[in-house]
Design an enzyme around this catalytic site. Structure first.
Site, mmCIF file in Angstrom:
data_model
loop_
_atom_site.group_PDB
_atom_site.id
_atom_site.type_symbol
_atom_site.label_atom_id
_atom_site.label_comp_id
_atom_site.label_asym_id
_atom_site.label_seq_id
_atom_site.Cartn_x
_atom_site.Cartn_y
_atom_site.Cartn_z
ATOM 1 N N GLU A 121 2.461 -0.487 5.070
ATOM 2 C CA GLU A 121 1.888 0.267 4.101
ATOM 3 C C GLU A 121 3.677 1.303 3.727
ATOM 4 O O GLU A 121 4.395 1.200 4.826
ATOM 5 C CB GLU A 121 1.185 1.742 4.915
ATOM 6 C CG GLU A 121 -0.241 0.858 6.034
ATOM 7 C CD GLU A 121 -0.975 1.389 4.694
ATOM 8 O OE1 GLU A 121 -0.949 2.147 3.639
ATOM 9 O OE2 GLU A 121 -2.330 1.099 4.959
ATOM 10 N N HIS B 140 1.298 -0.995 -0.240
ATOM 11 C CA HIS B 140 0.112 -0.052 -0.510
ATOM 12 C C HIS B 140 0.896 1.257 -0.073
ATOM 13 O O HIS B 140 2.302 0.984 0.187
ATOM 14 C CB HIS B 140 -0.633 -0.045 1.162
ATOM 15 C CG HIS B 140 -1.832 -1.071 1.478
ATOM 16 N ND1 HIS B 140 -2.693 -1.118 1.406
ATOM 17 C CD2 HIS B 140 -1.686 -2.266 2.302
ATOM 18 C CE1 HIS B 140 -3.851 -1.853 1.998
ATOM 19 N NE2 HIS B 140 -2.268 -2.983 2.054
ATOM 20 N N TYR B 141 0.078 2.236 -0.047
ATOM 21 C CA TYR B 141 0.816 3.847 -0.203
ATOM 22 C C TYR B 141 0.167 4.585 0.783
ATOM 23 O O TYR B 141 -0.883 3.690 1.120
ATOM 24 C CB TYR B 141 1.735 4.938 -1.066
ATOM 25 C CG TYR B 141 0.135 5.683 -1.266
ATOM 26 C CD1 TYR B 141 -1.319 5.788 -1.080
ATOM 27 C CD2 TYR B 141 -0.173 5.157 -3.282
ATOM 28 C CE1 TYR B 141 -2.527 6.249 -2.213
ATOM 29 C CE2 TYR B 141 -0.589 5.743 -4.102
ATOM 30 C CZ TYR B 141 -1.898 6.307 -2.904
ATOM 31 O OH TYR B 141 -3.042 6.872 -4.224
ATOM 32 N N THR B 142 0.412 5.460 2.236
ATOM 33 C CA THR B 142 -0.555 5.726 2.839
ATOM 34 C C THR B 142 -1.326 6.562 2.846
ATOM 35 O O THR B 142 -2.803 6.219 3.120
ATOM 36 C CB THR B 142 0.715 6.216 4.185
ATOM 37 O OG1 THR B 142 1.171 7.489 4.142
ATOM 38 C CG2 THR B 142 2.005 4.895 5.179
ATOM 39 N N HIS C 293 -2.638 -3.240 -3.611
ATOM 40 C CA HIS C 293 -4.226 -2.571 -2.915
ATOM 41 C C HIS C 293 -5.558 -2.320 -4.315
ATOM 42 O O HIS C 293 -5.846 -3.006 -3.631
ATOM 43 C CB HIS C 293 -3.937 -1.612 -2.169
ATOM 44 C CG HIS C 293 -5.206 -1.435 -0.654
ATOM 45 N ND1 HIS C 293 -5.261 -0.655 -0.248
ATOM 46 C CD2 HIS C 293 -6.187 -2.466 -1.225
ATOM 47 C CE1 HIS C 293 -6.222 -0.829 0.536
ATOM 48 N NE2 HIS C 293 -7.303 -2.781 0.528
ATOM 49 N N ASP D 92 -4.121 2.343 -4.885
ATOM 50 C CA ASP D 92 -2.150 2.313 -4.175
ATOM 51 C C ASP D 92 -1.655 1.186 -4.776
ATOM 52 O O ASP D 92 -1.998 -0.115 -5.058
ATOM 53 C CB ASP D 92 -2.002 2.596 -2.512
ATOM 54 C CG ASP D 92 -3.340 1.918 -1.883
ATOM 55 O OD1 ASP D 92 -4.403 1.678 -2.426
ATOM 56 O OD2 ASP D 92 -2.411 1.235 -0.905
HETATM 57 ZN ZN LIG Z 1 -4.535 0.891 0.615
#
Ligand SMILES: [Zn+2]
Length: 256
Positions: free
Chosen positions: A94, A29-31, A136, A146
């Site tokens: 993340e 993911h990215y935050t 994600h 993301d």
């Molecule tokens: Zn995510």
């Protein structure tokens, strides 16, 4: 095996995995928040009910929020290879980045090196096959974008993490088939349906054809789909698995 250096930063947001527990998937993911500090605060806020096993800062610092044996709350409503409830079987990382809403930017080298090292460690210690390392957006294409089209999936694949075949030119007589594209998305693992095919194509492009993510089935995307489908099939076959079919949805971002 030596564990990677991670700073303990416990989040209250986790639960037991269903028995018999299995961990065979990795979700990146990215935050998507303005700062890493804001993201950490949210991921540790009991009322937010979100978390991940690890957070990787832009300077490469790795924090562990949830023990790997526990279920973290990162995937939400999601689906891969026809299977939902992916928090039950996955590890979530993340990666700090403001994301598309707050100024999406490149992932710095220190951060990518840390992500690579962490992923290497996780796939070495858990039975996570390459075809179950996903973004994600791959598992929730109608809701998520993301880690996005700036994330270096090719680098991870070179390190043995996930699948990212080198692009090949399309054959001269290559025919684009929308129905075929849907089947190819499904056989890669996307839970795609005709209604949400565009969202799945955007997710596919964010990962495998990152120069343009408009959800159009152009010739390059179509050719890439069959290359990626073949690479995923090889990974499953190498582990005695079978191809897949499933369902899907999303939203699109303008091409750059
Ligand atoms: Zn995510």
């Amino acid at each position: 095996m030596t564990r990677l250096q991670a700073i303990d930063y416990p989040s209250p947001n986790h639960a037991a995995r269903p028995e018999p527990a299995r961990i065979d998937m990795l979700v990146l993911h990215y935050t998507g928040m303005m700062t890493g500090a804001a993201a950490l605060e949210r991921l540790c806020d009991a009322s937010a009910r979100v978390s991940a096993h690890y957070v990787v800062e832009e300077n490469g610092v790795i924090r562990q929020l949830v023990p790997e044996s526990r279920r973290a709350f990162h995937a939400g409503v999601s689906c891969w290879e026809g299977e939902g409830d992916l928090n039950a079987v996955s590890l979530g990382i993340e990666i700090v980045n403001p994301g598309h809403d707050w100024g999406y930017r490149r992932f710095p080298e220190a951060q990518m090196a840390a992500v690579e090292g962490l992923c290497r460690d996780l796939v070495a210690r858990h039975p996570i096959p390459p075809h179950r390392v996903v973004g994600h957006s791959d598992i929730a294409p109608e809701r998520k974008s993301d880690p996005g089209e700036l994330f270096d999936w090719a680098r991870l694949a070179r390190a043995g993490i996930g699948i990212w075949p080198l692009p090949q030119p399309a054959p001269q007589d290559f025919i684009i088939s929308p129905a075929g594209a849907l089947a190819e998305l499904a056989s890669i693992g996307y839970c795609a349906s005709a209604e949400f095919q565009k969202a799945a194509l955007v997710a596919f492009q964010r990962r495998f054809r990152q120069s343009c993510c408009d959800g159009r089935l152009d010739a390059e995307t179509a050719a890439r789909l069959s290359q990626v489908r073949d690479a995923f099939a090889r990974s499953r076959a190498a582990r005695g698995g079978a191809p897949h079919t499933s369902k899907l949805k999303a939203s699109c971002s303008p091409c750059k």
